[in-house]
Write a protein that holds these residues in place. Sequence first.
Motif, short mmCIF file in Angstrom:
data_model
loop_
_atom_site.label_atom_id
_atom_site.label_comp_id
_atom_site.label_asym_id
_atom_site.label_seq_id
_atom_site.Cartn_x
_atom_site.Cartn_y
_atom_site.Cartn_z
N PRO A 29 16.13 8.27 -80.15
CA PRO A 29 17.28 7.72 -80.87
C PRO A 29 18.09 6.70 -80.06
O PRO A 29 18.83 5.91 -80.64
CB PRO A 29 18.13 8.96 -81.18
CG PRO A 29 17.66 10.02 -80.25
CD PRO A 29 16.22 9.74 -80.00
N GLY A 30 17.92 6.68 -78.75
CA GLY A 30 18.67 5.74 -77.94
C GLY A 30 17.95 4.44 -77.68
O GLY A 30 18.42 3.61 -76.89
N ASN A 31 16.84 4.21 -78.35
CA ASN A 31 16.03 3.01 -78.10
C ASN A 31 16.70 1.79 -78.74
O ASN A 31 16.57 1.54 -79.93
CB ASN A 31 14.62 3.20 -78.66
CG ASN A 31 13.66 2.12 -78.19
OD1 ASN A 31 14.02 0.96 -78.12
ND2 ASN A 31 12.44 2.53 -77.88
N GLU A 32 17.41 1.03 -77.93
CA GLU A 32 18.17 -0.11 -78.45
C GLU A 32 17.28 -1.23 -78.96
O GLU A 32 17.65 -1.95 -79.90
CB GLU A 32 19.13 -0.64 -77.37
CG GLU A 32 20.26 0.29 -77.01
CD GLU A 32 21.15 0.60 -78.23
OE1 GLU A 32 21.40 -0.31 -79.04
OE2 GLU A 32 21.55 1.77 -78.38
N ASP A 33 16.14 -1.40 -78.35
CA ASP A 33 15.23 -2.46 -78.80
C ASP A 33 14.77 -2.18 -80.23
O ASP A 33 14.74 -3.09 -81.07
CB ASP A 33 14.03 -2.55 -77.86
CG ASP A 33 13.07 -3.64 -78.28
OD1 ASP A 33 13.49 -4.81 -78.32
OD2 ASP A 33 11.91 -3.33 -78.56
N ILE A 34 14.42 -0.95 -80.52
CA ILE A 34 13.97 -0.60 -81.87
C ILE A 34 15.12 -0.72 -82.86
O ILE A 34 14.94 -1.22 -83.99
CB ILE A 34 13.38 0.82 -81.90
CG1 ILE A 34 12.13 0.90 -81.01
CG2 ILE A 34 13.03 1.24 -83.33
CD1 ILE A 34 11.01 -0.03 -81.43
N ARG A 35 16.31 -0.30 -82.45
CA ARG A 35 17.48 -0.42 -83.34
C ARG A 35 17.74 -1.89 -83.68
O ARG A 35 18.05 -2.24 -84.82
CB ARG A 35 18.71 0.20 -82.68
CG ARG A 35 18.59 1.72 -82.47
CD ARG A 35 19.83 2.28 -81.78
NE ARG A 35 20.99 2.19 -82.65
CZ ARG A 35 21.31 3.10 -83.58
NH1 ARG A 35 20.53 4.15 -83.76
NH2 ARG A 35 22.38 2.94 -84.32
N LEU B 7 15.14 -3.11 -86.13
CA LEU B 7 15.46 -2.62 -87.48
C LEU B 7 16.58 -3.44 -88.10
O LEU B 7 16.55 -3.79 -89.29
CB LEU B 7 15.84 -1.14 -87.43
CG LEU B 7 14.77 -0.13 -87.85
CD1 LEU B 7 15.26 1.29 -87.62
CD2 LEU B 7 14.37 -0.31 -89.31
N PHE B 8 17.59 -3.74 -87.32
CA PHE B 8 18.70 -4.56 -87.80
C PHE B 8 18.20 -5.91 -88.30
O PHE B 8 18.54 -6.38 -89.39
CB PHE B 8 19.73 -4.74 -86.68
CG PHE B 8 20.78 -5.76 -87.01
CD1 PHE B 8 21.81 -5.48 -87.90
CD2 PHE B 8 20.74 -7.03 -86.42
CE1 PHE B 8 22.78 -6.44 -88.20
CE2 PHE B 8 21.70 -7.98 -86.72
CZ PHE B 8 22.72 -7.69 -87.61
N ALA C 181 21.41 -2.65 -92.81
CA ALA C 181 21.51 -3.36 -91.53
C ALA C 181 22.74 -2.93 -90.75
O ALA C 181 22.70 -2.84 -89.51
CB ALA C 181 21.52 -4.87 -91.77
N GLN C 182 23.84 -2.68 -91.44
CA GLN C 182 25.08 -2.31 -90.74
C GLN C 182 24.93 -1.06 -89.90
O GLN C 182 25.59 -0.90 -88.87
CB GLN C 182 26.20 -2.12 -91.78
CG GLN C 182 26.67 -3.41 -92.43
CD GLN C 182 27.11 -4.44 -91.42
OE1 GLN C 182 27.90 -4.15 -90.52
NE2 GLN C 182 26.61 -5.66 -91.56
N GLU C 183 24.08 -0.16 -90.35
CA GLU C 183 23.89 1.08 -89.62
C GLU C 183 23.34 0.84 -88.22
O GLU C 183 23.54 1.62 -87.30
CB GLU C 183 22.91 2.00 -90.40
CG GLU C 183 22.65 3.34 -89.72
CD GLU C 183 21.63 4.18 -90.49
OE1 GLU C 183 21.21 5.20 -89.93
OE2 GLU C 183 21.29 3.81 -91.63
N PHE C 184 22.61 -0.30 -88.06
CA PHE C 184 21.96 -0.59 -86.79
C PHE C 184 22.52 -1.80 -86.11
O PHE C 184 21.95 -2.31 -85.15
CB PHE C 184 20.44 -0.78 -87.04
CG PHE C 184 19.77 0.43 -87.61
CD1 PHE C 184 19.39 1.47 -86.79
CD2 PHE C 184 19.56 0.54 -88.98
CE1 PHE C 184 18.79 2.60 -87.32
CE2 PHE C 184 18.96 1.66 -89.52
CZ PHE C 184 18.58 2.70 -88.69
N LYS C 185 23.66 -2.29 -86.59
CA LYS C 185 24.27 -3.49 -86.01
C LYS C 185 24.73 -3.19 -84.60
O LYS C 185 25.39 -2.21 -84.36
CB LYS C 185 25.44 -3.95 -86.86
CG LYS C 185 26.00 -5.28 -86.41
CD LYS C 185 27.02 -5.79 -87.40
CE LYS C 185 27.54 -7.16 -86.97
NZ LYS C 185 28.56 -7.69 -87.91
#
Length: 407
Positions: free
Chosen positions: A381-387, A390-391, A403-407
């Motif tokens: 869940p802490g993978n910023e690259d994947i987040r 997704l954004f 998109a806002q969820e992963f902004k």
Amino acid sequence: MRDLSFSTTPILFGVVLYIFTGCASLFPDKDKQIEKSDSLSEEALTQKIEAVDEEISNNDPNADLLYQKGYLLGELAQKRKAPSNRTPLYQNMHDALINAKELFQNSEIPSGTQKVDDLLKVRWSNEHNQGVQIIQTDSALSDKQYQKAIAYFKNATIILPDTTISYRMKGQTHYKHKDLEKAIATLETAHNHIPNLSAQILEQLAFMYLENGQDKEAVAVYEKANSSSEENLNLIHGLSNAYIKFGNHQKAVELLRVLIENEPGNIIYRQTQGTELYFLASEHFERITGSSDSSFVADKLAQIDSLLAEAEVHYRKAHSENPDEQSLTMSLVSFYQNSASKYQRILPLIDEDFSKPVEDKIETYLQQSIPLYKDVLANDPGNEDIRNKLFLTYTYLGMENEAQEFK
């Protein structure tokens, strides 16, 4: 428009090579063994050889004298403890015996021909088997023992230069000692001097070329080995790897189809095939960018769609067999994202007639990537690259709330 692609590199799967599965010690029949004479000293043997040489020089070519010279040279070689000191004697022995054999054959004396062959086999067996004994008993293969084993195998190849097994063992000894260049040189010598070399030796040489970065040479030798062998999956495996490294994706795809047909459950083959099909499609994408011919573009798009659809089947199959394997999940998501990116890049370059199907492909592939991204995030869940990916994906698709969820 943001480029959503991942970096993509060819998958080079493991090369199969059964290179140290055993050592071959060969012995001639006991009734053909030649009694080793310890009664004469080196000095006495040398004097006898000089006397025979004088007789040879004073007479017409004589098979018996040449045979006697070869025999004495072999006896003298045995007096020398270090195998490297025997080498010049064995070279002279070989030359004398081969000349004797030719004279016996010309005179139609089969018994003479046979005794030359027997003597050569005995001397060869002695050197070859001592080399084998060293590498069997010294698993670490110290520098001293390595040099000694190599000298024995070199002597064996001098005595019987058309016997492939000594070249193979010499090459393997170099390889085991991490001297790849000398291992290659040994097998190249066999390749250049022995007609109809076995597919096994060719496979080993091709493998070493591939390991040494000599991709072009590896392809040529693998092709030769493959052409002289019935369907050999090890050879096909190695040749596929060579084509991949050489950048011949079309031929790699053709061989991988054979491998998958024989091993449909092999995940690596399927993943590799997916990657190679993607690269083939990429070549067609590149051709589209420089063309204004609508029929040409239509044909290329059809080929691209077909190749990517086949690639997706293989990626999906590999992933479905191992759904919890994160590397396979990322391979599949990379495929979707990279394929969408390829379509995205040609969108401004094609006629409006093709725009809608291309836009549909982009959307489909991006949509397919979303649940895979979420699977990865569920485990990390802490993978910023994947987040971030997704954004960008949600943003491109116009899904602002998501998109806002992963902004």
